[in-house]
Scaffold this motif. Structure first.
Motif, PDB file in Angstrom:
ATOM      1  N   ASN A 160       0.688  -1.474   0.187  1.00 14.91           N
ATOM      2  CA  ASN A 160      -0.143   0.573  -0.477  1.00 14.91           C
ATOM      3  C   ASN A 160       0.348   1.426   0.206  1.00 14.91           C
ATOM      4  OD1 ASN A 160      -2.691  -1.389   0.208  1.00 14.91           O
ATOM      5  ND2 ASN A 160      -2.028  -2.046   1.896  1.00 14.91           N
ATOM      6  N   CYS A 161       2.029   1.184   0.558  1.00 17.55           N
ATOM      7  CA  CYS A 161       3.321   2.642   0.014  1.00 17.55           C
ATOM      8  C   CYS A 161       4.566   1.652  -0.036  1.00 17.55           C
ATOM      9  CB  CYS A 161       3.427   3.327   1.195  1.00 17.55           C
ATOM     10  SG  CYS A 161       3.360   2.643   2.737  1.00 17.55           S
ATOM     11  N   LEU A 162       5.314   2.561  -0.207  1.00 16.35           N
ATOM     12  CA  LEU A 162       7.129   2.529  -0.346  1.00 16.35           C
ATOM     13  C   LEU A 162       7.201   0.877   0.921  1.00 16.35           C
ATOM     14  CD1 LEU A 162       9.435   1.968  -2.067  1.00 16.35           C
ATOM     15  CD2 LEU A 162       9.969   4.117  -0.861  1.00 16.35           C
ATOM     16  N   PHE A 163       7.058   2.238   1.779  1.00 19.00           N
ATOM     17  CA  PHE A 163       7.761   1.648   3.367  1.00 19.00           C
ATOM     18  C   PHE A 163       5.665   1.053   4.625  1.00 19.00           C
ATOM     19  CE2 PHE A 163      11.342   4.248   2.412  1.00 19.00           C
ATOM     20  CZ  PHE A 163      12.087   3.242   2.126  1.00 19.00           C
ATOM     21  N   GLY A 164       5.939  -0.171   4.498  1.00 20.31           N
ATOM     22  CA  GLY A 164       4.851  -0.287   4.531  1.00 20.31           C
ATOM     23  C   GLY A 164       4.724  -1.253   6.199  1.00 20.31           C
ATOM     24  N   ARG A 165       3.685  -2.034   6.576  1.00 21.62           N
ATOM     25  CA  ARG A 165       3.572  -2.200   8.050  1.00 21.62           C
ATOM     26  C   ARG A 165       4.372  -3.395   8.147  1.00 21.62           C
ATOM     27  NH1 ARG A 165       0.493  -7.036   8.758  1.00 21.62           N
ATOM     28  NH2 ARG A 165      -0.873  -7.699   7.716  1.00 21.62           N
ATOM     29  N   ILE A 166       4.273  -3.471   9.719  1.00 27.10           N
ATOM     30  CA  ILE A 166       5.223  -4.975  10.006  1.00 27.10           C
ATOM     31  C   ILE A 166       4.348  -5.735   9.696  1.00 27.10           C
ATOM     32  CG2 ILE A 166       6.230  -5.974  12.010  1.00 27.10           C
ATOM     33  CD1 ILE A 166       5.779  -3.265  13.139  1.00 27.10           C
ATOM     34  N   PHE A 167       5.063  -7.045   8.950  1.00 21.85           N
ATOM     35  CA  PHE A 167       3.871  -8.421   9.133  1.00 21.85           C
ATOM     36  C   PHE A 167       4.755  -9.421   9.297  1.00 21.85           C
ATOM     37  CE2 PHE A 167       6.930  -8.107   5.410  1.00 21.85           C
ATOM     38  CZ  PHE A 167       6.912  -9.722   5.167  1.00 21.85           C
ATOM     39  N   ILE A 168       5.862  -9.592   9.683  1.00 19.54           N
ATOM     40  CA  ILE A 168       6.973 -10.236  10.454  1.00 19.54           C
ATOM     41  C   ILE A 168       7.395 -10.139  11.573  1.00 19.54           C
ATOM     42  CG2 ILE A 168       8.291 -12.682  10.365  1.00 19.54           C
ATOM     43  CD1 ILE A 168       7.770 -12.241   7.333  1.00 19.54           C
ATOM     44  N   VAL A 169       7.142 -10.913  12.724  1.00 19.60           N
ATOM     45  CA  VAL A 169       8.716 -10.608  13.435  1.00 19.60           C
ATOM     46  C   VAL A 169       9.061 -11.660  14.061  1.00 19.60           C
ATOM     47  CG1 VAL A 169       7.310  -8.413  15.215  1.00 19.60           C
ATOM     48  CG2 VAL A 169       6.452 -10.810  15.444  1.00 19.60           C
ATOM     49  N   VAL A 170      10.756 -10.902  14.123  1.00 14.21           N
ATOM     50  CA  VAL A 170      11.612 -12.205  14.237  1.00 14.21           C
ATOM     51  C   VAL A 170      12.289 -12.214  15.095  1.00 14.21           C
ATOM     52  CG1 VAL A 170      14.216 -12.325  13.351  1.00 14.21           C
ATOM     53  CG2 VAL A 170      12.210 -11.600  11.961  1.00 14.21           C
ATOM     54  N   MET A 171      12.574 -13.712  15.822  1.00 15.98           N
ATOM     55  CA  MET A 171      12.736 -14.001  17.082  1.00 15.98           C
ATOM     56  C   MET A 171      13.589 -15.217  17.277  1.00 15.98           C
ATOM     57  SD  MET A 171      11.131 -16.082  20.500  1.00 15.98           S
ATOM     58  CE  MET A 171       9.417 -14.655  19.921  1.00 15.98           C
ATOM     59  N   ALA A 172      14.711 -14.937  18.304  1.00 15.30           N
ATOM     60  CA  ALA A 172      16.321 -15.513  18.313  1.00 15.30           C
ATOM     61  C   ALA A 172      15.554 -16.900  19.833  1.00 15.30           C
ATOM     62  CB  ALA A 172      17.385 -14.819  18.291  1.00 15.30           C
ATOM     63  N   VAL A 173      16.020 -18.285  19.355  1.00 17.20           N
ATOM     64  CA  VAL A 173      16.593 -18.716  20.422  1.00 17.20           C
ATOM     65  C   VAL A 173      17.566 -20.278  19.932  1.00 17.20           C
ATOM     66  CG1 VAL A 173      13.665 -19.159  20.357  1.00 17.20           C
ATOM     67  CG2 VAL A 173      15.216 -20.493  18.798  1.00 17.20           C
ATOM     68  N   ASN A 174      17.577 -20.943  21.233  1.00 13.09           N
ATOM     69  CA  ASN A 174      18.339 -21.592  21.036  1.00 13.09           C
ATOM     70  C   ASN A 174      17.955 -23.232  20.785  1.00 13.09           C
ATOM     71  OD1 ASN A 174      20.335 -20.168  23.587  1.00 13.09           O
ATOM     72  ND2 ASN A 174      20.538 -20.148  21.402  1.00 13.09           N
ATOM     73  N   ASN A 175      16.996 -23.147  21.454  1.00 14.00           N
ATOM     74  CA  ASN A 175      16.218 -24.398  20.601  1.00 14.00           C
ATOM     75  C   ASN A 175      14.919 -24.741  20.023  1.00 14.00           C
ATOM     76  OD1 ASN A 175      14.475 -27.126  21.376  1.00 14.00           O
ATOM     77  ND2 ASN A 175      15.555 -27.266  23.741  1.00 14.00           N
ATOM     78  N   LEU A 176      14.820 -24.490  18.932  1.00  7.29           N
ATOM     79  CA  LEU A 176      14.012 -24.346  18.173  1.00  7.29           C
ATOM     80  C   LEU A 176      12.665 -25.016  18.128  1.00  7.29           C
ATOM     81  CD1 LEU A 176      12.265 -22.711  15.472  1.00  7.29           C
ATOM     82  CD2 LEU A 176      13.686 -24.291  14.306  1.00  7.29           C
ATOM     83  N   GLN A 177      13.087 -26.529  18.144  1.00  6.04           N
ATOM     84  CA  GLN A 177      12.210 -27.681  17.779  1.00  6.04           C
ATOM     85  C   GLN A 177      11.573 -27.440  19.569  1.00  6.04           C
ATOM     86  OE1 GLN A 177      13.195 -31.956  18.278  1.00  6.04           O
ATOM     87  NE2 GLN A 177      11.341 -32.106  18.491  1.00  6.04           N
TER      88      GLN A 177
END
Length: 299
Positions: A160-177
């Protein structure tokens, strides 16, 4: 999606702890075309809800994208010195904005106060999804992503514009499973799948070979174009940047809208109550000491 379905509906806001709120505002307004939609100060109810008291009367601003989408970035004035380089700690590490054209975004930002840490690049050789990364004025990492694919098919929002909304937030983890199971069950999220891929900006920050493959999982919410990405770091990067008395550096908390906050069995700092007009909200710490704020509309 049914409005009565349980779980997290969407991302509502990212809270960023900033050492210089005036400069932060200038950067987002002048370079990302974001708009200031509110100015205020942190009150006692907020402090109680967040489990923090040092922030009382701290100035904050609320910014929204040029499109007017009601997904916000809240910058809170906080003199806390940045202590950790990006990608070396657990918890919230980045926010991802949808952009209409990442190449245009790059041309605009390459001579800006935002430090380009990753130039536009396809996420895989055959993908039409292209992303770049920048470091903002509060050491916050922004991913900027565009695509020519059918956005509905790949669960992306319209920019909807050049710089749009947040759609992903990224988190670091040590134990993915282990952590993925927690978020699927406790937060009632859905799994979009797992990846094992090289990530240039992570391997550079962590002094790994450029071919090192990171295990990643993508979790989805009820509304299209709302996701959480879990990146698995090795145990060397097991620092939690959480502080017991204050927000940590950079991205300090993510706010999510839910249908009914009382459906979540979580250890909130304070009972859910009306912190924001028309919404009941509460905050808790996740397994990587990351702050989640949940809010639901009051009927």
């Amino acid at each position: 999606m049914s409005s009565s379905k349980k779980g997290i509906k969407r991302i509502k806001m990212a809270t960023i702890s900033v050492p210089d709120i005036k400069f932060f505002e200038e950067c987002y307004v002048n370079w990302l075309n974001y708009k200031v939609v509110d100015r205020s100060k942190v009150d006692k109810l907020m402090c109680n809800s967040w489990g923090l008291h040092k922030l009382i009367n701290s100035e904050f601003i609320l910014l929204s994208p040029e499109s007017g989408d009601d997904v916000f970035i809240r910058a809170i004035q906080n003199p806390l010195i940045n202590q950790f380089p990006p990608f070396t700690y657990l918890g919230w590490n980045a926010i991802e904005l949808v952009v209409s054209d990442v190449n245009v975004a790059y041309e605009k930002l390459k001579h800006s106060p935002f430090e380009v840490i990753g130039v536009p690049k396809k996420i895989s050789p055959k993908s039409s999804i292209k992303a770049m990364q920048v470091l903002g004025p509060a050491q916050e990492v922004l991913y900027l992503t565009s695509t020519s694919m059918d956005r509905q098919a790949i669960n992306h929002p319209e920019p909807n514009c050049l710089f749009g909304r947040i759609f992903i937030v990224v988190m670091a983890v040590n134990n993915l499973q282990k952590d993925k199971i927690y978020y699927l069950q406790k937060m009632m999220l859905e799994s979009q799948g797992n990846l094992s891929i090289p990530v240039d900006i992570l391997s550079s920050a962590q002094n790994k070979d450029q071919n090192y493959r990171y295990n990643i999982s993508v979790l989805t919410m009820l509304e299209r174009g709302n996701k959480i990405e879990l990146d698995e770091y090795d145990r060397k990067y097991s620092i939690n940047k959480i502080r017991s008395d204050n927000f940590p550096q950079g991205i300090s908390m993510i706010t999510f809208e839910v249908n009914d906050i009382d459906e979540f069995n979580l250890n909130f700092f304070d009972i859910p109550r009306e912190i924001y007009p028309g919404f009941k909200s509460a905050v808790f710490l996740g397994p990587n000491d990351e702050r989640w704020e949940l809010l639901s509309k009051i009927s």
